[in-house]
Write a protein that holds these residues in place. Structure first.
Motif, PDB file in Angstrom:
ATOM      1  N   SER B 628       0.829  -1.193   0.000  1.00 60.65           N
ATOM      2  CA  SER B 628       0.000   0.000   0.000  1.00 60.65           C
ATOM      3  C   SER B 628       0.869   1.250   0.000  1.00 60.65           C
ATOM      4  N   ILE B 629       0.199   2.360  -0.123  1.00 56.23           N
ATOM      5  CA  ILE B 629       0.869   3.641   0.077  1.00 56.23           C
ATOM      6  C   ILE B 629       0.068   4.373   1.151  1.00 56.23           C
ATOM      7  N   ILE B 630       0.742   4.839   2.187  1.00 59.87           N
ATOM      8  CA  ILE B 630       0.032   5.437   3.320  1.00 59.87           C
ATOM      9  C   ILE B 630       0.543   6.841   3.593  1.00 59.87           C
ATOM     10  N   HIS B 631      -0.191   7.537   4.405  1.00 57.13           N
ATOM     11  CA  HIS B 631       0.171   8.899   4.779  1.00 57.13           C
ATOM     12  C   HIS B 631      -0.100   9.012   6.281  1.00 57.13           C
ATOM     13  N   SER B 632       0.960   8.948   7.069  1.00 52.82           N
ATOM     14  CA  SER B 632       0.786   8.964   8.519  1.00 52.82           C
ATOM     15  C   SER B 632       0.382  10.363   8.971  1.00 52.82           C
ATOM     16  N   ILE B 633      -0.605  10.427   9.876  1.00 53.83           N
ATOM     17  CA  ILE B 633      -1.044  11.752  10.327  1.00 53.83           C
ATOM     18  C   ILE B 633      -0.334  12.169  11.599  1.00 53.83           C
ATOM     19  N   ALA B 634       0.286  11.220  12.312  1.00 54.18           N
ATOM     20  CA  ALA B 634       0.964  11.624  13.541  1.00 54.18           C
ATOM     21  C   ALA B 634       1.994  10.590  13.933  1.00 54.18           C
ATOM     22  N   ALA B 635       3.143  11.057  14.423  1.00 51.57           N
ATOM     23  CA  ALA B 635       4.137  10.154  14.999  1.00 51.57           C
ATOM     24  C   ALA B 635       4.132  10.423  16.499  1.00 51.57           C
ATOM     25  N   LEU B 636       3.383   9.598  17.225  1.00 48.84           N
ATOM     26  CA  LEU B 636       3.211   9.833  18.657  1.00 48.84           C
ATOM     27  C   LEU B 636       4.336   9.163  19.431  1.00 48.84           C
ATOM     28  N   THR B 637       4.618   9.705  20.618  1.00 49.05           N
ATOM     29  CA  THR B 637       5.484   8.971  21.539  1.00 49.05           C
ATOM     30  C   THR B 637       4.570   8.143  22.436  1.00 49.05           C
ATOM     31  N   TYR B 638       5.193   7.197  23.144  1.00 44.90           N
ATOM     32  CA  TYR B 638       4.396   6.380  24.061  1.00 44.90           C
ATOM     33  C   TYR B 638       3.671   7.273  25.060  1.00 44.90           C
ATOM     34  N   GLN B 639       4.361   8.308  25.530  1.00 45.98           N
ATOM     35  CA  GLN B 639       3.792   9.204  26.517  1.00 45.98           C
ATOM     36  C   GLN B 639       2.545   9.899  25.976  1.00 45.98           C
ATOM     37  N   GLN B 640       2.660  10.398  24.724  1.00 38.65           N
ATOM     38  CA  GLN B 640       1.509  11.079  24.117  1.00 38.65           C
ATOM     39  C   GLN B 640       0.344  10.118  23.946  1.00 38.65           C
ATOM     40  N   ALA B 641       0.662   8.907  23.453  1.00 41.22           N
ATOM     41  CA  ALA B 641      -0.403   7.933  23.249  1.00 41.22           C
ATOM     42  C   ALA B 641      -1.081   7.613  24.574  1.00 41.22           C
ATOM     43  N   GLN B 642      -0.270   7.520  25.634  1.00 42.83           N
ATOM     44  CA  GLN B 642      -0.824   7.205  26.937  1.00 42.83           C
ATOM     45  C   GLN B 642      -1.778   8.304  27.388  1.00 42.83           C
ATOM     46  N   SER B 643      -1.410   9.552  27.112  1.00 43.75           N
ATOM     47  CA  SER B 643      -2.294  10.634  27.545  1.00 43.75           C
ATOM     48  C   SER B 643      -3.601  10.610  26.758  1.00 43.75           C
ATOM     49  N   PHE B 644      -3.539  10.143  25.483  1.00 41.34           N
ATOM     50  CA  PHE B 644      -4.787   9.981  24.725  1.00 41.34           C
ATOM     51  C   PHE B 644      -5.678   8.932  25.375  1.00 41.34           C
ATOM     52  N   ALA B 702      15.019   3.797  34.905  1.00 47.67           N
ATOM     53  CA  ALA B 702      14.352   2.539  34.568  1.00 47.67           C
ATOM     54  C   ALA B 702      13.431   2.796  33.389  1.00 47.67           C
ATOM     55  N   TYR B 703      13.184   1.782  32.573  1.00 51.42           N
ATOM     56  CA  TYR B 703      12.240   1.926  31.486  1.00 51.42           C
ATOM     57  C   TYR B 703      10.841   2.050  32.068  1.00 51.42           C
ATOM     58  N   ALA B 704      10.114   3.066  31.635  1.00 55.18           N
ATOM     59  CA  ALA B 704       8.735   3.182  32.085  1.00 55.18           C
ATOM     60  C   ALA B 704       7.872   2.386  31.118  1.00 55.18           C
ATOM     61  N   LEU B 705       7.122   1.449  31.622  1.00 56.56           N
ATOM     62  CA  LEU B 705       6.250   0.667  30.757  1.00 56.56           C
ATOM     63  C   LEU B 705       4.823   1.163  30.919  1.00 56.56           C
ATOM     64  N   LEU B 706       4.308   1.743  29.841  1.00 57.31           N
ATOM     65  CA  LEU B 706       2.956   2.298  29.876  1.00 57.31           C
ATOM     66  C   LEU B 706       2.008   1.355  29.161  1.00 57.31           C
ATOM     67  N   GLU B 707       0.742   1.678  29.264  1.00 61.60           N
ATOM     68  CA  GLU B 707      -0.215   0.841  28.549  1.00 61.60           C
ATOM     69  C   GLU B 707      -0.021   0.978  27.043  1.00 61.60           C
ATOM     70  N   ALA B 708       0.445   2.153  26.622  1.00 62.59           N
ATOM     71  CA  ALA B 708       0.660   2.380  25.195  1.00 62.59           C
ATOM     72  C   ALA B 708       1.697   1.420  24.631  1.00 62.59           C
ATOM     73  N   ASN B 709       2.723   1.097  25.427  1.00 58.53           N
ATOM     74  CA  ASN B 709       3.712   0.125  24.964  1.00 58.53           C
ATOM     75  C   ASN B 709       3.036  -1.209  24.705  1.00 58.53           C
ATOM     76  N   ALA B 710       2.202  -1.612  25.674  1.00 56.73           N
ATOM     77  CA  ALA B 710       1.520  -2.897  25.548  1.00 56.73           C
ATOM     78  C   ALA B 710       0.593  -2.891  24.344  1.00 56.73           C
ATOM     79  N   LEU B 711      -0.004  -1.735  24.062  1.00 58.47           N
ATOM     80  CA  LEU B 711      -0.917  -1.613  22.923  1.00 58.47           C
ATOM     81  C   LEU B 711      -0.194  -1.940  21.634  1.00 58.47           C
ATOM     82  N   VAL B 712       0.933  -1.232  21.417  1.00 57.83           N
ATOM     83  CA  VAL B 712       1.683  -1.456  20.180  1.00 57.83           C
ATOM     84  C   VAL B 712       2.142  -2.900  20.109  1.00 57.83           C
TER      85      VAL B 712
END
Lengths: 261, 984
Positions: B628-644, B702-712
């Motif tokens: 496919s050809i895609i167009h990403s609308i956002a490159a989030l960090t884990y922290q940003q995704a977690q806040s979403f 220490a590595y912070a493990l957020l729910e966003a990490n688990a999501l990906v």
């Protein structure tokens, strides 16, 4: 520090544009055509392409051995393919019903049927016996060339002299591969009627990387066929001239008419 | 020069030259020893002129794309123009190439002629040197002219076979002919024939050129170039050694068999051939073939190993059945070194596991490990090693290294010194080295090349190649650790860069037809902050029927990396990107890694998409694979995704809605996986905060493990499993998969007993029971104990491996940790080669591209998987070594620190020094704590020791929390190690 299984084997070509036997990519091996090597038959030819040597003999047109085989409107062409036990380094008896040989016989038959005027010899049988004497790559092509030469020597009416040559490899495209090159390269055999530009056979068992590569390989193989034709034609003319002169010299040779286009 | 005939494809077809020779040789067959007569044909040419050189044919002037094509030097004036003026022409023979490569590469020898005969002999002996020679011939260098001379095809130098001449003599004669040809063609120029073979020099004495040994020639060069220490580069051959080793000294090893005896033995089946692999200097494995199966044979001890080093192709003889050892025997009895290190993540894989072969054979008495001994060496793997020289110290020698140094060090009568070099790589023994500059080399990290290992010498001989830099320097040590783990770290060669698309390559639908346009989808990526190589992106939509459409989009690396190209081969060799603390070593050139492949936001990118239709309760209804050809609308960090995920619903925010929907689905998928028995494991890893300029570590986090990490992670697992199933359906025997073997009970026994001593139970019957028992194993007062147990159980398991599905039975494909019947890697093609293969397999199974030929060869896939496993492991180890290095730097900067630590293991063996192993969670450091007391009371059942300390009596039990002091201890030659001391 690359791993052994990743290395490109074609090192020599990369360093001096030479193949492992000293040829350039576009050079065909030394070729030799001898006709009339077997007196017993109507036509015979011994063809050498490098170290590959193939003997072809033509008998016929004769009566069919069995009535049931006869065709009312044209001759039946039978091709038998065999290999001498000493043709490869490993001496062993090769049964004539080997599947590869049956397939090769069929391919030679198809290629020659495109050229011989079979309808001129109805209800008769033409037999071609091919024996591989020595094998060093390009077996099928040498067999077709020998058969074609023997057919001409037998004086059968043909449309054109069938010529065959192989090409393979993709980068670079190599012509007339020897046995060593056949092992790790794509190899495509091609037979054509060189003066008409018609391909009568092309065979490739490997996977070609692209359509564009097919074009290049086929184009090279066709150029090779034309080069083979030049050598073969000269040999046939020479042979005809020889026979002609010996006939005038009242030599006791059973002659057959040559049919050179 | 004729510029028209650069391309050979456009030349006319013509007949080969009329001169040809036929050579016949007889060779025995491998199986029955039958003699075969083989005839080959060779054409002799008179159009080869004066050999070939590499001509720069690059059209643009960019330096990184210099590549040439071979050109024939047709005329004498052309040759004279190419040669560097007033310099001799040096013709080299095979042994010079094989043993003196460092001289050729580094000494000022501008005109080198390499005859084809020499190069081909080289190829038969040492592939590494062959590659280096080819690189030398193909490099385009302003101060050097290297000529390749195809002597077997040249009418002037071709030598007919003669009766009574051995093939070696014949080859020497051929090479001398080349020297003679140049001598006669170039009257005014001195031609030097370089050879270390005395007989060859004598035969050459009367001709039109000069024959010299390498040492002689280097002495000549040193007169004009003083201060280069060129004589250090000359390889030490056996004869050189005898100046200080008495000749009549008793051999320390059995003599190796001759090459002919070896090949006869291998053919007759008495000997076996294989590559020796070792993890340390004590045990080694050789993988041999018995019929169709591969078995790893164990080699024990110095005598059986008989001077073979890691990577040698050796011939071995099997020991009789009585000397085989039981499969339960622990092979590596080496105790951890007392110094502290970075805590490891998984169990050390055995060598047999790394290459997917069995190392036991079932015999009547049960499973036994076959053992054997090395009887000869088919091909040496003498690669360059980095390390440092130890010298005998003035006082008494305490360390192992100093003892060896004191024993072996000599002063030689010619002013040189023999010293002992210790490679950083523990697989390689110490090397004896003769140098004129010992004092300058002390305290430096140097590179040494191994030359030979005579039977009279305890250690191999080598020569100095180059200095990396002072020991302890961060960049120097980083280079050393890369070399130690054999991680390719050279810049990409020009041939690889030439495969790159142009920098202004436009990514558009027109440039790659046949792709599905998915640019309208709200695709976003979630990665750690500062991530440059984004290889995955996600999207989630609600379909009109109420179901969700979920897409995982993976960078389409195979669009740029075509199979079989130089770039593909380089990537296959590197197999993985390596992440160090202060830098990243990419598998693919930076243009692809960080730009064209990376799924950055707000630009079009090619992708390989997996699209699912998922019902709201998490059932997969259908799946689709598309380029496919895609167009990403956002490159989030884990922290940003977690806040979403955490913020309340807002239907207007597309990004937040998508992330929330994905999080809901991920939770469902995760629950389902855990129900099936997937393990939740833990890692002691930490990360450094680096100073932005000096790149020195300033803090540890220490590595912070957020729910966003688990999501990906959840969606990547789903994509990998889905793809594995798909490729397996099409290619049941050719798929590249990843398996994780179920752990061995004996590995878990110590952990179970330790857990019991604090009243916890661990059940390892299957992964589900293990997961449940780990969940239940909680200590109320200290939640960290649970994490510790998870870390320790990870270490009881073998690491996961890549393999080719045709090699193993379907029951062995299982991935234990993920509780998945099949699993593969699909989602990170930018940094892992396995994913590239899987992309090609998937593309072939959905009919968008044909399967490359080599991927349909099982033996290629076996080698590829073994290489990927080895590189993957090496990358992990290098990453850990880099962390260790930075830990040292961190502690040496700030001085000693006091920290809390947990006791992992207490040494309760009678007779050993009282000690126990601790882990410091704050820094992810693990190490042995030696107690400064002579006697201690030991309680093996309780995993406890007690002793009387300086101020009070102490007792330490496993999983206790203790206080330790971390400090850096200085060793000889600026070497340092981390020490952990107990605070009472």
């Amino acid at each position: 520090m690359s791993q052994p299984w990743l290395r490109n084997r074609n090192h020599l070509f990369a360093l001096c544009n030479l193949r492992t036997d000293g040829r350039k990519a576009s050079e065909i091996r030394r070729m030799r055509f001898q006709m009339g090597v077997v007196e017993q038959v109507a036509g015979s030819a011994l063809v050498e392409m490098g170290l590959t040597a193939v003997l072809a003999t033509v008998t016929g047109p004769t009566e069919c051995l069995r009535r049931a085989d006869e065709l009312p409107d044209r001759a039946v062409l039978q091709v038998h393919f065999a290999a001498a036990p000493f043709c490869t380094a490993d001496r062993k008896h090769v049964p004539t019903n080997d599947r590869r040989f049956l397939e090769a016989a069929r391919l030679v038959q198809r290629a020659l049927e495109a050229s011989i005027f079979l309808h001129l010899y109805p209800r008769s049988l033409i037999q071609i016996h091919i024996t591989i004497l020595s094998e060093d790559g390009g077996r099928l092509c040498a067999a077709i060339n020998a058969a074609s030469c023997a057919v001409v020597h037998a004086g059968l009416a043909v449309k054109d002299i069938v010529c065959a040559c192989a090409a393979g490899g993709v980068d670079p495209v190599l012509i007339d591969l020897n046995r060593r090159e056949e092992i790790d390269n794509i190899n495509m055999a091609c037979a054509m009627l060189p003066q008409r530009g018609t391909i009568v056979l092309s065979q490739c068992e490997a996977r070609l990387p692209s359509v564009e590569a097919l074009d290049r390989v086929l184009e090279t193989a066709m150029d090779g066929c034309r080069a083979v034709f030049a050598v073969m034609e000269a040999a046939i003319r020479e042979n005809a001239a020889l026979q002609w002169s010996s006939k005038r010299g009242k030599a006791i040779v059973a002659l057959s008419e040559t049919n050179v286009v | 020069m004729n510029d028209d005939d650069t391309s050979c494809a456009e030349e006319d077809i013509r007949a080969a030259p009329s001169l040809y020779t036929r050579s016949t040789y007889y060779r025995p067959t491998m199986k029955r020893g039958k003699i075969l007569k083989q005839v080959t044909e060779r054409y002799l040419r008179d159009d080869l002129g004066y050999g070939c050189y590499y001509k720069d044919t690059s059209t643009d002037n960019r330096i990184d794309r210099v590549h040439g094509t071979p050109q024939i030097i047709a005329s004498l004036p052309e040759l004279q123009r190419l040669l560097k003026p007033s310099q001799p022409v040096v013709v080299v023979d095979t042994n010079v190439l094989l043993h003196q490569m460092d001289v050729l590469q580094q000494a000022p020898i501008p005109n080198i002629v390499v005859p084809q005969t020499a190069l081909e002999e080289c190829r038969n002996h040492r592939m590494v040197i062959y590659d280096q020679t080819v690189d030398l011939l193909r490099s385009i260098h302003p101060n050097r002219c290297t000529i390749f001379f195809p002597d077997p095809y040249h009418t002037a130098t071709s030598v007919e076979e003669q009766a009574g001449l051995s093939p070696n003599d014949l080859n020497d004669e051929r090479i001398r002919r080349v020297a003679e040809f140049y001598g006669k063609s170039l009257p005014g120029v001195s031609v030097i024939f370089l050879t270390d073979d005395v007989a060859s020099r004598e035969k050459a004495s009367s001709r039109s050129y000069q024959a010299m040994s390498v040492r002689q020639y280097v002495q000549v060069l040193e007169q004009t170039h003083p201060g280069l220490s060129l004589s250090d580069l000359v390889a030490a051959q056996t004869s050189v050694l005898s100046s200080h080793e008495e000749d009549d000294e008793a051999p320390l090893f059995e003599t190796h068999l001759e090459a002919t005896a070896l090949s006869r033995g291998i053919q007759s089946g008495k000997l076996y051939r294989g590559v020796l692999r070792s993890s340390d200097w004590n045990t080694a494995h050789v993988t041999i073939r018995r019929g169709d199966e591969r078995v790893a044979v164990t080699i024990q001890g110095d005598w059986d190993r008989n001077r073979a080093v890691d990577g040698d192709v050796v011939a071995i003889a099997l020991h009789p059945l009585t000397k085989w050892i039981s499969s339960a025997a622990v092979l590596s009895l080496v105790k951890d070194t007392p110094s502290a290190g970075i805590a490891s993540e998984t169990a050390e894989p055995t060598l047999a596991e790394m290459s997917n072969v069995r190392d036991t054979i079932a015999v009547e008495q049960g499973e036994l490990r076959p053992t054997g001994k090395v009887v000869g060496i088919v091909r040496r793997n003498f690669e360059n090693q980095s390390g440092s020289i130890f010298t005998k110290s003035s006082g008494k020698a305490d360390s192992e290294q100093e003892k060896i140094a004191a024993q072996m060090e000599r002063e030689n009568p010619d002013g040189t010194a023999t010293c002992v070099f210790f490679p950083v790589n523990k697989k390689i023994p110490p090397v004896l080295l003769r140098t004129t500059q010992r004092d300058r080399l002390l305290g430096q990290r140097i590179v040494v090349s191994l030359d030979s290992w005579p039977a009279t010498s305890r250690y191999p001989l080598g020569h100095y190649v180059r200095t990396i830099g002072p020991t302890g320097d961060k960049d120097v040590e980083t280079e050393v650790l890369l070399q130690q783990h054999d991680i390719p770290h050279e810049p990409f060669p020009a041939a690889v860069l030439a495969c790159l698309p142009p920098e202004d390559y436009k990514i558009s639908a027109e440039n790659s037809p046949g792709r599905v346009d998915l640019r309208h989808l709200p695709v976003l990526s979630i990665d750690p902050p500062g991530c440059k190589d984004i290889d995955d992106a996600l999207h989630c939509l609600v379909l009109p029927n109420g179901n969700y459409q979920v897409g995982v989009h993976i960078a389409d690396v195979t669009h740029y990396v075509k199979p079989g190209t130089a770039m593909d081969l380089e990537a296959a060799n590197r197999s993985t990107s390596t992440y160090l603390v202060n830098k990243r070593l990419d598998m693919l050139p930076a243009l692809l890694t960080t730009d064209l492949c990376s799924l950055k936001c707000n630009v079009d990118r090619y992708a390989f998409s997996v699209l699912w239709e998922v019902s709201p309760d998490g059932n997969i209804i259908q799946v689709d694979f598309q380029k496919s050809i895609i167009h990403s609308i956002a490159a989030l960090t884990y922290q940003q995704a977690q806040s979403f995920i955490d913020q309340p619903d807002d239907p207007a925010d597309i990004q937040a809605c998508a992330v929330k929907r994905l999080a809901v689905l991920a939770r469902k998928f995760r629950q389902r996986r855990i129900d099936a028995g997937a393990l939740t494991l833990a890692s002691p890893e930490v990360k450094f905060v680096l100073d932005s300029e000096s790149l020195n570590p300033t803090d540890v986090q220490a590595y912070a493990l957020l729910e966003a990490n688990a999501l990906v992670e959840e969606f990547m697992l789903l994509a990998n499993v889905t793809v594995a199933k798909r490729i397996l359906r099409q290619y049941p025997t050719l798929s590249v998969l990843r398996r994780h073997p179920a752990p061995n009970r004996s590995m878990f026994d110590p952990l179970i007993s330790k857990a019991q001593s604090i009243g916890l139970s661990i059940n390892i019957e299957d992964s589900k029971k293990l997961a449940d028992s780990l969940d239940a194993a909680q200590v109320k007062s200290d939640p960290y104990i649970n994490k510790l147990l998870r870390i320790l159980s990870t270490r009881c398991m073998s690491p996961a491996q890549y393999f080719c599905s045709g090699e193993l039975r379907a029951s062995e494909w299982h991935h234990y940790g993920l509780a998945a019947p099949v699993y593969t890697h699909f989602t990170s093609p930018i940094r892992r080669y396995a994913d590239v293969c899987v992309h090609r397999l998937l593309a072939a199974s959905i009919n968008v591209a044909p399967l490359p030929q080599h991927l349909s060869s099982k033996s290629y896939l076996h080698d590829l998987c073994a290489n990927m496993n080895r590189r993957h492991r090496a990358a992990q180890l290098a990453g850990r070594a880099s962390v260790q290095l930075h830990t040292l730097i961190y502690f040496s900067g700030d001085g000693a620190k006091e920290e809390d630590a947990y006791v992992l293991d207490v040494d309760t063996d009678q007779g050993s020094d009282p000690s126990f192993t601790v882990m410091v969670p704050r820094y992810g450091i693990e190490g042995r704590v030696r107690l400064d007391v002579a006697e201690a009371e030991r309680f093996p059942e309780e995993h406890r020791i007690a002793w009387v300390g300086k101020t009070k009596s102490c007792s330490v039990k496993v999983f206790d929390k203790v206080r330790v002091r971390l400090s850096v201890r200085e060793l000889q030659g600026d070497q340092r190690e981390l020490a952990i001391d107990f605070i009472e």
